[in-house]
Motif scaffolding. Structure first.
Motif, PDB file in Angstrom:
ATOM      1  N   TYR A   1       1.833   2.961  13.251  1.00 18.10           N
ATOM      2  CA  TYR A   1       3.064   2.808  12.480  1.00 18.10           C
ATOM      3  C   TYR A   1       2.841   1.902  11.266  1.00 18.10           C
ATOM      4  O   TYR A   1       2.545   0.720  11.400  1.00 18.10           O
ATOM      5  N   ARG A   2       3.024   2.476  10.100  1.00 23.43           N
ATOM      6  CA  ARG A   2       2.728   1.817   8.832  1.00 23.43           C
ATOM      7  C   ARG A   2       3.647   0.625   8.545  1.00 23.43           C
ATOM      8  O   ARG A   2       3.172  -0.489   8.284  1.00 23.43           O
ATOM      9  N   GLU A   3       4.945   0.826   8.574  1.00 24.00           N
ATOM     10  CA  GLU A   3       5.871  -0.238   8.177  1.00 24.00           C
ATOM     11  C   GLU A   3       5.796  -1.477   9.078  1.00 24.00           C
ATOM     12  O   GLU A   3       5.775  -2.602   8.565  1.00 24.00           O
ATOM     13  N   PRO A   4       5.749  -1.317  10.409  1.00 31.38           N
ATOM     14  CA  PRO A   4       5.612  -2.521  11.236  1.00 31.38           C
ATOM     15  C   PRO A   4       4.320  -3.284  10.970  1.00 31.38           C
ATOM     16  O   PRO A   4       4.312  -4.515  10.954  1.00 31.38           O
TER      17      PRO A   4
ATOM     18  N   LEU B   1       0.846  -1.190   0.000  1.00 28.90           N
ATOM     19  CA  LEU B   1       0.000   0.000   0.000  1.00 28.90           C
ATOM     20  C   LEU B   1       0.878   1.235   0.000  1.00 28.90           C
ATOM     21  O   LEU B   1       1.906   1.272   0.692  1.00 28.90           O
ATOM     22  N   THR B   2       0.459   2.248  -0.713  1.00 30.80           N
ATOM     23  CA  THR B   2       1.149   3.532  -0.629  1.00 30.80           C
ATOM     24  C   THR B   2       0.855   4.140   0.743  1.00 30.80           C
ATOM     25  O   THR B   2      -0.124   3.734   1.415  1.00 30.80           O
ATOM     26  N   PRO B   3       1.639   5.111   1.165  1.00 30.52           N
ATOM     27  CA  PRO B   3       1.321   5.777   2.437  1.00 30.52           C
ATOM     28  C   PRO B   3      -0.102   6.345   2.455  1.00 30.52           C
ATOM     29  O   PRO B   3      -0.790   6.274   3.476  1.00 30.52           O
ATOM     30  N   GLU B   4      -0.551   6.870   1.338  1.00 29.91           N
ATOM     31  CA  GLU B   4      -1.907   7.433   1.271  1.00 29.91           C
ATOM     32  C   GLU B   4      -2.968   6.344   1.407  1.00 29.91           C
ATOM     33  O   GLU B   4      -3.987   6.532   2.081  1.00 29.91           O
ATOM     34  N   GLU B   5      -2.750   5.211   0.752  1.00 33.22           N
ATOM     35  CA  GLU B   5      -3.696   4.094   0.852  1.00 33.22           C
ATOM     36  C   GLU B   5      -3.735   3.543   2.281  1.00 33.22           C
ATOM     37  O   GLU B   5      -4.810   3.208   2.789  1.00 33.22           O
ATOM     38  N   PHE B   6      -2.579   3.467   2.913  1.00 35.32           N
ATOM     39  CA  PHE B   6      -2.529   2.988   4.293  1.00 35.32           C
ATOM     40  C   PHE B   6      -3.283   3.945   5.217  1.00 35.32           C
ATOM     41  O   PHE B   6      -4.061   3.511   6.064  1.00 35.32           O
ATOM     42  N   GLU B   7      -3.060   5.244   5.045  1.00 30.82           N
ATOM     43  CA  GLU B   7      -3.756   6.223   5.875  1.00 30.82           C
ATOM     44  C   GLU B   7      -5.266   6.119   5.671  1.00 30.82           C
ATOM     45  O   GLU B   7      -6.037   6.202   6.632  1.00 30.82           O
ATOM     46  N   ARG B   8      -5.700   5.904   4.462  1.00 29.14           N
ATOM     47  CA  ARG B   8      -7.134   5.734   4.179  1.00 29.14           C
ATOM     48  C   ARG B   8      -7.683   4.509   4.893  1.00 29.14           C
ATOM     49  O   ARG B   8      -8.778   4.531   5.448  1.00 29.14           O
TER      50      ARG B   8
ATOM     51  N   VAL C   1      -2.348   9.954  14.131  1.00 29.26           N
ATOM     52  CA  VAL C   1      -1.255  10.215  13.211  1.00 29.26           C
ATOM     53  C   VAL C   1      -0.749   8.882  12.665  1.00 29.26           C
ATOM     54  O   VAL C   1      -0.664   7.902  13.412  1.00 29.26           O
ATOM     55  N   VAL C   2      -0.419   8.847  11.378  1.00 34.58           N
ATOM     56  CA  VAL C   2       0.239   7.685  10.790  1.00 34.58           C
ATOM     57  C   VAL C   2       1.689   8.078  10.522  1.00 34.58           C
ATOM     58  O   VAL C   2       1.956   9.117   9.907  1.00 34.58           O
ATOM     59  N   GLU C   3       2.614   7.268  11.011  1.00 31.14           N
ATOM     60  CA  GLU C   3       4.039   7.463  10.743  1.00 31.14           C
ATOM     61  C   GLU C   3       4.599   6.170  10.187  1.00 31.14           C
ATOM     62  O   GLU C   3       4.037   5.093  10.403  1.00 31.14           O
ATOM     63  N   ASP C   4       5.729   6.270   9.497  1.00 34.47           N
ATOM     64  CA  ASP C   4       6.323   5.080   8.885  1.00 34.47           C
ATOM     65  C   ASP C   4       6.743   4.056   9.922  1.00 34.47           C
ATOM     66  O   ASP C   4       6.420   2.882   9.825  1.00 34.47           O
ATOM     67  N   ARG C   5       7.527   4.491  10.936  1.00 30.81           N
ATOM     68  CA  ARG C   5       7.961   3.590  12.012  1.00 30.81           C
ATOM     69  C   ARG C   5       8.402   4.432  13.195  1.00 30.81           C
ATOM     70  O   ARG C   5       8.610   5.623  13.057  1.00 30.81           O
ATOM     71  N   PRO C   6       8.546   3.804  14.360  1.00 32.70           N
ATOM     72  CA  PRO C   6       8.986   4.547  15.549  1.00 32.70           C
ATOM     73  C   PRO C   6      10.377   5.148  15.349  1.00 32.70           C
ATOM     74  O   PRO C   6      11.157   4.694  14.495  1.00 32.70           O
ATOM     75  N   GLU C   7      10.692   6.155  16.161  1.00 33.42           N
ATOM     76  CA  GLU C   7      11.987   6.835  16.067  1.00 33.42           C
ATOM     77  C   GLU C   7      13.165   5.880  16.175  1.00 33.42           C
ATOM     78  O   GLU C   7      14.192   6.083  15.539  1.00 33.42           O
ATOM     79  N   ASN C   8      13.034   4.819  16.972  1.00 34.71           N
ATOM     80  CA  ASN C   8      14.149   3.889  17.152  1.00 34.71           C
ATOM     81  C   ASN C   8      14.271   2.899  15.991  1.00 34.71           C
ATOM     82  O   ASN C   8      15.156   2.060  15.985  1.00 34.71           O
ATOM     83  N   GLY C   9      13.372   2.982  15.015  1.00 33.81           N
ATOM     84  CA  GLY C   9      13.458   2.166  13.819  1.00 33.81           C
ATOM     85  C   GLY C   9      12.928   0.747  13.937  1.00 33.81           C
ATOM     86  O   GLY C   9      12.934   0.005  12.966  1.00 33.81           O
ATOM     87  N   THR C  10      12.444   0.371  15.097  1.00 32.15           N
ATOM     88  CA  THR C  10      11.976  -0.997  15.309  1.00 32.15           C
ATOM     89  C   THR C  10      10.732  -1.309  14.482  1.00 32.15           C
ATOM     90  O   THR C  10       9.944  -0.423  14.160  1.00 32.15           O
ATOM     91  N   LEU C  11      10.566  -2.579  14.182  1.00 34.04           N
ATOM     92  CA  LEU C  11       9.334  -3.054  13.554  1.00 34.04           C
ATOM     93  C   LEU C  11       8.449  -3.765  14.574  1.00 34.04           C
ATOM     94  O   LEU C  11       7.441  -4.360  14.211  1.00 34.04           O
ATOM     95  N   ASP C  12       8.836  -3.689  15.849  1.00 34.39           N
ATOM     96  CA  ASP C  12       8.097  -4.367  16.913  1.00 34.39           C
ATOM     97  C   ASP C  12       6.954  -3.552  17.490  1.00 34.39           C
ATOM     98  O   ASP C  12       6.132  -4.088  18.227  1.00 34.39           O
ATOM     99  N   THR C  13       6.912  -2.258  17.210  1.00 39.44           N
ATOM    100  CA  THR C  13       5.892  -1.379  17.776  1.00 39.44           C
ATOM    101  C   THR C  13       4.888  -1.018  16.691  1.00 39.44           C
ATOM    102  O   THR C  13       5.255  -0.449  15.666  1.00 39.44           O
ATOM    103  N   LEU C  14       3.630  -1.359  16.935  1.00 43.80           N
ATOM    104  CA  LEU C  14       2.581  -1.131  15.936  1.00 43.80           C
ATOM    105  C   LEU C  14       1.879   0.202  16.120  1.00 43.80           C
ATOM    106  O   LEU C  14       1.364   0.782  15.170  1.00 43.80           O
ATOM    107  N   GLY C  15       1.816   0.666  17.363  1.00 46.24           N
ATOM    108  CA  GLY C  15       1.143   1.915  17.661  1.00 46.24           C
ATOM    109  C   GLY C  15       1.649   2.477  18.964  1.00 46.24           C
ATOM    110  O   GLY C  15       2.378   1.817  19.710  1.00 46.24           O
ATOM    111  N   LEU C  16       1.260   3.724  19.248  1.00 52.28           N
ATOM    112  CA  LEU C  16       1.713   4.402  20.456  1.00 52.28           C
ATOM    113  C   LEU C  16       0.662   5.396  20.896  1.00 52.28           C
ATOM    114  O   LEU C  16       0.113   6.139  20.065  1.00 52.28           O
ATOM    115  N   TYR C  17       0.378   5.404  22.186  1.00 46.04           N
ATOM    116  CA  TYR C  17      -0.417   6.482  22.772  1.00 46.04           C
ATOM    117  C   TYR C  17       0.567   7.421  23.432  1.00 46.04           C
ATOM    118  O   TYR C  17       1.319   7.021  24.329  1.00 46.04           O
TER     119      TYR C  17
END
Length: 116
Positions: A73-76, A4-11, A34-50
């Motif tokens: 987080y889109r990429e994870p 998915l493109t970032p826009e498709e994912f946000e939709r 907010v949709v972001e590509d991944r957390p600041e630390n670059g991990t793929l283990d975190t799906l979301g954050l409050y």
């Protein structure tokens, strides 16, 4: 993994947010999603954050308070899921999980409820 493109994912995130029950969303005040590509630390283990102060730990908001944020987080999520249906389900679960943190429900209780 779904492509998915970032826009498709946000939709997709917006569509899943629209499917949540009104009573879950009615109490959300001063919160942005907010949709972001991944957390600041670059991990793929975190799906979301409050990112904020839960209702159970805050006083009243005053004028000019910065909003709390729920980050998806889109990429994870894309990395975790095998297909579009699984992605929709996981985005749904992630939204519920992070909204629950806004209301003061911790990870242990979420796991007990099956949302961990």
């Amino acid at each position: 993994m779904p492509q998915l493109t970032p826009e498709e994912f946000e939709r997709l995130v917006i569509d899943e947010l629209d499917l949540l029950p009104d009573d879950m969303l009615d109490g959300l005040e001063n919160v942005v999603f907010v949709v972001e590509d991944r957390p600041e630390n670059g991990t793929l283990d975190t799906l979301g954050l409050y990112d904020g102060v839960s209702l159970t730990e805050r006083g009243q908001y005053g004028f000019g308070e910065m909003p709390d944020r729920i980050v998806i987080y889109r990429e994870p999520l894309l990395d975790l899921c095998a297909d579009l249906d699984e992605l929709r389900d996981q985005v749904h679960v992630t939204l519920v999980h992070e909204i629950a943190h806004f209301f003061g429900i911790d990870d242990d209780r979420l796991h007990e409820l099956g949302w961990g």
